[in-house]
Design a protein around this motif. Sequence first.
Motif, PDB file in Angstrom:
ATOM      1  N   VAL A  59       0.854  -1.175   0.000  1.00  0.00           N
ATOM      2  CA  VAL A  59       0.000   0.000   0.000  1.00  0.00           C
ATOM      3  C   VAL A  59       0.897   1.235   0.000  1.00  0.00           C
ATOM      4  N   TYR A  60       0.804   2.044  -1.052  1.00  0.00           N
ATOM      5  CA  TYR A  60       1.658   3.208  -1.232  1.00  0.00           C
ATOM      6  C   TYR A  60       0.953   4.448  -0.699  1.00  0.00           C
ATOM      7  N   SER A  61       1.682   5.220   0.087  1.00  0.00           N
ATOM      8  CA  SER A  61       1.194   6.509   0.558  1.00  0.00           C
ATOM      9  C   SER A  61       2.290   7.546   0.333  1.00  0.00           C
ATOM     10  N   GLU A  62       2.050   8.756   0.781  1.00  0.00           N
ATOM     11  CA  GLU A  62       2.985   9.839   0.467  1.00  0.00           C
ATOM     12  C   GLU A  62       4.340   9.640   1.106  1.00  0.00           C
ATOM     13  N   ASN A  63       4.395   9.098   2.317  1.00  0.00           N
ATOM     14  CA  ASN A  63       5.645   9.033   3.064  1.00  0.00           C
ATOM     15  C   ASN A  63       6.198   7.627   3.247  1.00  0.00           C
ATOM     16  N   ALA A  64       5.478   6.585   2.831  1.00  0.00           N
ATOM     17  CA  ALA A  64       5.968   5.228   3.086  1.00  0.00           C
ATOM     18  C   ALA A  64       5.194   4.233   2.240  1.00  0.00           C
ATOM     19  N   ILE A  65       5.693   3.004   2.253  1.00  0.00           N
ATOM     20  CA  ILE A  65       4.997   1.860   1.656  1.00  0.00           C
ATOM     21  C   ILE A  65       4.774   0.847   2.776  1.00  0.00           C
ATOM     22  N   ASP A  66       3.520   0.499   3.005  1.00  0.00           N
ATOM     23  CA  ASP A  66       3.159  -0.451   4.060  1.00  0.00           C
ATOM     24  C   ASP A  66       2.828  -1.794   3.429  1.00  0.00           C
ATOM     25  N   ILE A  67       3.411  -2.854   4.006  1.00  0.00           N
ATOM     26  CA  ILE A  67       3.247  -4.211   3.478  1.00  0.00           C
ATOM     27  C   ILE A  67       2.349  -5.002   4.423  1.00  0.00           C
ATOM     28  N   PHE A  68       1.311  -5.647   3.852  1.00  0.00           N
ATOM     29  CA  PHE A  68       0.368  -6.453   4.625  1.00  0.00           C
ATOM     30  C   PHE A  68       0.362  -7.882   4.088  1.00  0.00           C
ATOM     31  N   ASP A  69       0.189  -8.817   4.989  1.00  0.00           N
ATOM     32  CA  ASP A  69      -0.048 -10.212   4.617  1.00  0.00           C
ATOM     33  C   ASP A  69      -1.560 -10.396   4.533  1.00  0.00           C
ATOM     34  N   VAL A  70      -2.080 -10.658   3.345  1.00  0.00           N
ATOM     35  CA  VAL A  70      -3.530 -10.707   3.165  1.00  0.00           C
ATOM     36  C   VAL A  70      -4.142 -11.924   3.835  1.00  0.00           C
ATOM     37  N   ASN A  71      -3.371 -12.949   4.075  1.00  0.00           N
ATOM     38  CA  ASN A  71      -3.929 -14.146   4.733  1.00  0.00           C
ATOM     39  C   ASN A  71      -4.063 -13.947   6.233  1.00  0.00           C
ATOM     40  N   SER A  72      -2.992 -13.469   6.875  1.00  0.00           N
ATOM     41  CA  SER A  72      -3.034 -13.265   8.320  1.00  0.00           C
ATOM     42  C   SER A  72      -3.513 -11.869   8.712  1.00  0.00           C
ATOM     43  N   MET A  73      -3.659 -10.970   7.738  1.00  0.00           N
ATOM     44  CA  MET A  73      -4.116  -9.599   7.965  1.00  0.00           C
ATOM     45  C   MET A  73      -3.148  -8.818   8.852  1.00  0.00           C
ATOM     46  N   GLU A  74      -1.879  -9.177   8.841  1.00  0.00           N
ATOM     47  CA  GLU A  74      -0.877  -8.519   9.679  1.00  0.00           C
ATOM     48  C   GLU A  74      -0.169  -7.424   8.887  1.00  0.00           C
ATOM     49  N   TRP A  75       0.109  -6.342   9.592  1.00  0.00           N
ATOM     50  CA  TRP A  75       0.933  -5.268   9.046  1.00  0.00           C
ATOM     51  C   TRP A  75       2.374  -5.649   9.358  1.00  0.00           C
ATOM     52  N   ILE A  76       3.121  -6.132   8.349  1.00  0.00           N
ATOM     53  CA  ILE A  76       4.407  -6.783   8.622  1.00  0.00           C
ATOM     54  C   ILE A  76       5.613  -5.903   8.328  1.00  0.00           C
ATOM     55  N   GLN A  77       5.463  -4.838   7.546  1.00  0.00           N
ATOM     56  CA  GLN A  77       6.642  -4.050   7.197  1.00  0.00           C
ATOM     57  C   GLN A  77       6.223  -2.654   6.758  1.00  0.00           C
ATOM     58  N   THR A  78       7.082  -1.702   7.055  1.00  0.00           N
ATOM     59  CA  THR A  78       6.941  -0.330   6.551  1.00  0.00           C
ATOM     60  C   THR A  78       8.270   0.082   5.935  1.00  0.00           C
ATOM     61  N   ILE A  79       8.237   0.488   4.665  1.00  0.00           N
ATOM     62  CA  ILE A  79       9.447   0.956   3.978  1.00  0.00           C
ATOM     63  C   ILE A  79       9.382   2.478   3.956  1.00  0.00           C
ATOM     64  N   PRO A  80      10.244   3.173   4.704  1.00  0.00           N
ATOM     65  CA  PRO A  80      10.128   4.638   4.842  1.00  0.00           C
ATOM     66  C   PRO A  80      10.712   5.390   3.644  1.00  0.00           C
ATOM     67  N   LEU A  81      10.106   5.217   2.482  1.00  0.00           N
ATOM     68  CA  LEU A  81      10.516   5.932   1.268  1.00  0.00           C
ATOM     69  C   LEU A  81       9.409   6.907   0.886  1.00  0.00           C
ATOM     70  N   LYS A  82       9.773   8.153   0.706  1.00  0.00           N
ATOM     71  CA  LYS A  82       8.785   9.171   0.380  1.00  0.00           C
ATOM     72  C   LYS A  82       8.661   9.333  -1.134  1.00  0.00           C
ATOM     73  N   LYS A  83       7.452   9.702  -1.551  1.00  0.00           N
ATOM     74  CA  LYS A  83       7.157  10.003  -2.960  1.00  0.00           C
ATOM     75  C   LYS A  83       7.566   8.855  -3.876  1.00  0.00           C
ATOM     76  N   VAL A  84       7.079   7.669  -3.546  1.00  0.00           N
ATOM     77  CA  VAL A  84       7.344   6.484  -4.358  1.00  0.00           C
ATOM     78  C   VAL A  84       6.055   6.090  -5.063  1.00  0.00           C
ATOM     79  N   ARG A  85       6.174   5.746  -6.334  1.00  0.00           N
ATOM     80  CA  ARG A  85       5.008   5.233  -7.062  1.00  0.00           C
ATOM     81  C   ARG A  85       5.411   3.972  -7.823  1.00  0.00           C
ATOM     82  N   PRO A  86       4.499   2.992  -7.876  1.00  0.00           N
ATOM     83  CA  PRO A  86       4.841   1.739  -8.559  1.00  0.00           C
ATOM     84  C   PRO A  86       4.834   1.920 -10.078  1.00  0.00           C
ATOM     85  N   LEU A  87       5.692   1.132 -10.751  1.00  0.00           N
ATOM     86  CA  LEU A  87       5.775   1.171 -12.206  1.00  0.00           C
ATOM     87  C   LEU A  87       5.192  -0.066 -12.858  1.00  0.00           C
TER      88      LEU A  87
END
Length: 962
Positions: free
Chosen positions: A632-660
């Motif tokens: 999940v991309y937002s303005e200040n970070a990318i948050d990673i979720f496990d859709v099976n366990s519904m856990e918030w497992i990682q935050t990548i603190p990169l700003k102004k990132v968009r997927p290609l």
Amino acid sequence: WLPFSGHGLLDMVSDEKDARGYLQALASKMTEELEALRNSSLGARATDMPWKMRRFAKLDMSARLELQSALDAEIRAKQAIQDELNKVKASCISTECKLQESEKKNMELLTDIERLKKETEELRSEKGVKHQDSQNSFLAFLNAPTSALDQFEVTDHPPRSIHTPTMRTAYIGSGLSPKAHQFVVKSFNTPTKCNQCTSLMVGLIRQGCTCEVCGFSCHVTCADKAPAVCPIPPEQTKGPLGIDPQKGIGTAYEGHVRVPKPAGVKKGWQRALAVICDFKLFLYDVAEGKASQPSVIVSQVIDMRDEEFSVSSVLASDVIHANRKDIPCIFRVTASQLSASSNKCSILILADGENEKSKWVGVLNELHRILKKNKLKDRSVYVPKEAYDSTLPLIKTTQSAAIIDHERIALGNEEGLFVVHVTKDEIIRVGDNKKVHQIELIPNEQLIAVISGRNRHVRLFPMAALDGRETEFYKLAETKGCQSIVSGHVRHGALTCLCVAMKRQVLCYELNQSKTRHKKIKEIQVQGNVQWMSIFSDRLCVGYQSGFLKYPLHGEGSPYSLLHPDDHTLSFISQQPTDAICAVEISNKEYLLCFSSVGVYVDCQGRRSRQQELMWPATPSSCCYNAPYLSVYSENAIDIFDVNSMEWIQTIPLKKVRPLNTEGSLNLLGLETVRLIYFKNKMAEGDELVVPETSDNSRKQMVRNINNKRRYSFRVPEEERMQQRRSMLRDPEMRNKLISNPTNFNHIAHMGPGDGIQILKDLPMQRSPYQFPHHHSRLISSPSNFEHIYHMTVNSAEKFLSYDSINPAFSPPPRSVLGTPDFMTLRNLRPQESRTVFSGSVSIPSITKSRTEPGRSMSASSGLAARSSAQNGSALRREFSGGSYGAKRQPMASPSDGSLSSGGLDQGSDAPTRDYEREDSDSPRHSTASNSSNLSSPPSPVSPHKTKSLSLESSDHVSWDS
């Protein structure tokens, strides 16, 4: 004449006979003696060993003794290594035994701990303890009378038990009957902690539930663990702050701080709410003003599980724009950003006072120590790396990308479609120069679909075009104004479909092997503007505002909604319009629908399948799915979720990132330096893309291929590379590193028995009164090493290592070597001859014509040696001269046909010497010290040139004259 008497004549005859007999006897005796002498002399020669054989025997014996001593030394070394290995093995065995014993003891201790925990729980439940005993000894320094700190504690167990018999007993004793909680889902406007687990209730809406009677607030998942009585006294609703070190749940500390404004410390500080929760540091922006409340949107999150996490105070040099009085109150929190060590995420935080700063630093450091001690599992999935050199101009305007294989990526930007070979630094242009908005790879049909041009048409390119071939592309004329494209398989993989979205319309094409490679099969009208689409199980799933619909691609059929209208728990989505970001097919019976405010789980009929919802820490801009992880991309970070366990497992603190791309493996980091980022999946086997080493100081440029206008190379320009090479060659140490060691010795010709020695034997020679015996050359040994050899390229020899550029004034003085009979004396050197003598190479113009013994040879590194002959009993001496040899030296094809390395030799004149120096410097071959008389040539990186004496075993002193 006097007559002789007969008696006198007889006496004379008798005397003559006697004398003749005596002489005959004497002659025979002398003959016998001579024969005896001859026989004795021949017998002694037959038994005595010749001098040569004795000399060879001594040499062989010496060689055998040396080999024997070397063998003995090697045997002793191997024996020592074996003894050492045995000791290491023994120590390893003992260590393993100790380790097994320690593990056994640890297991016993863990069993005892579990048993004690159970006994403690039983005792607490019997006695009715309200909360577990806190272990706040490590935070004794936090005992200051601060409202937030008075509640702080760290527990080894969950801070609140599922049942609270104390509360239940109190109500029974007072005669009141307990009631059940009346929980309703609520959206909080400010950051709120769960009263049950003390963790933050993260999310934009519907973060948790609240009891309408007593106001007890908690997570939806914590509602079942809440106290079973209602109402709960207000003083009991706020449990003590604390973190469970085993599960990493709970809030440890919170308070208001200040962080730098987006423009930096120079522009000032802004208020923020900082919360240490679940081993993470949360920062919420707070507007200026006393009555302002923080927003529920998390501005920044720093995970303490990060390997690079650290907390420290700052120096005045670190915050040069800060107020001097504020520096003691500032501390820094650091975490990793990219995989390179130089790229780290750092946050400056200004506390309300120096004492408050000490508390923040102490809490963070202590919690980090506890985290490391308990070894909580690292749940991170992605490692961000820079995919390619950021100095490539194509990256700055990249709109989309795709990974073709592990070495190639396709980039679509303002200038068109390009294929970048990341390991070879080669770039290929595909198609024309029209802007590319989206790339979709279709490997089954060997096609690549792109949205390109000002009118956003869809074009199909064959995969062969990615290799730089001139191929035709296929334009889909009806796709003007296309917004997005997606491809997929239907009919169990028998058919490939390409779907093109244009506002409220979707065109479906079948990809085939016809001339145009496509055929239109369906046209779909959507209820709203298409915001997202994908193909799930022969159906097209389309996302629009506040809804998702599934359309059949094969055959006729009506679409159905993934949000069932009869499910009232999902009615809030339609009541509050929200954008559709993406949908995930978890299985054939369950889907995850991601909206801009929340993520909900539904079944195949569109009814809610899970009570819990996915909560976004910040407003999402886009989502990417790579099973089973949702990014999940937002303005200040990318948050990673496990859709099976519904856990918030990682935050990548990169700003102004968009997927290609749709998987989120390639991303564009839009900071001051635009970077192409690759998210490496640690859980996947192997790398999807080989990431080369990158540098911000690279001077590479795109250079078009002369022979092919579509091919480019990304490299340092030739002029700049030559300039770098010149600057490096000025430094001797750098030059030695730059000149490589020889990789092979094919260019070296050994002047031993055979063609080489035959060429030398045919050279003209001048006799001197003293000539060397013909077998002197037999004892010249083979080369034992090649330290005198250095590698010289064309550029280094021609442009940088020329005679005039290095040391034109160097001229060693002539000198003679005097001493024992084993040295040859050099004398009578003219001034112009001293330039060549001792220059590091010797040319032997003439050599004896006698055939050398097989197995013996001359060496380019062992000097000249001569031995006296015992076969002809004569001592010969030959004069070495370069006059006639210099004339035959020029046309030689091999650099070693006429040159042997040794101490030095005059060539007779300067003209042929200069010519040969010029020939050596222009030669593209590997040069050796033996085929260059140039005094300015640099010494070998391994062994510098040294003046050597030429040894002879003859007792005569020989002089070399030109």
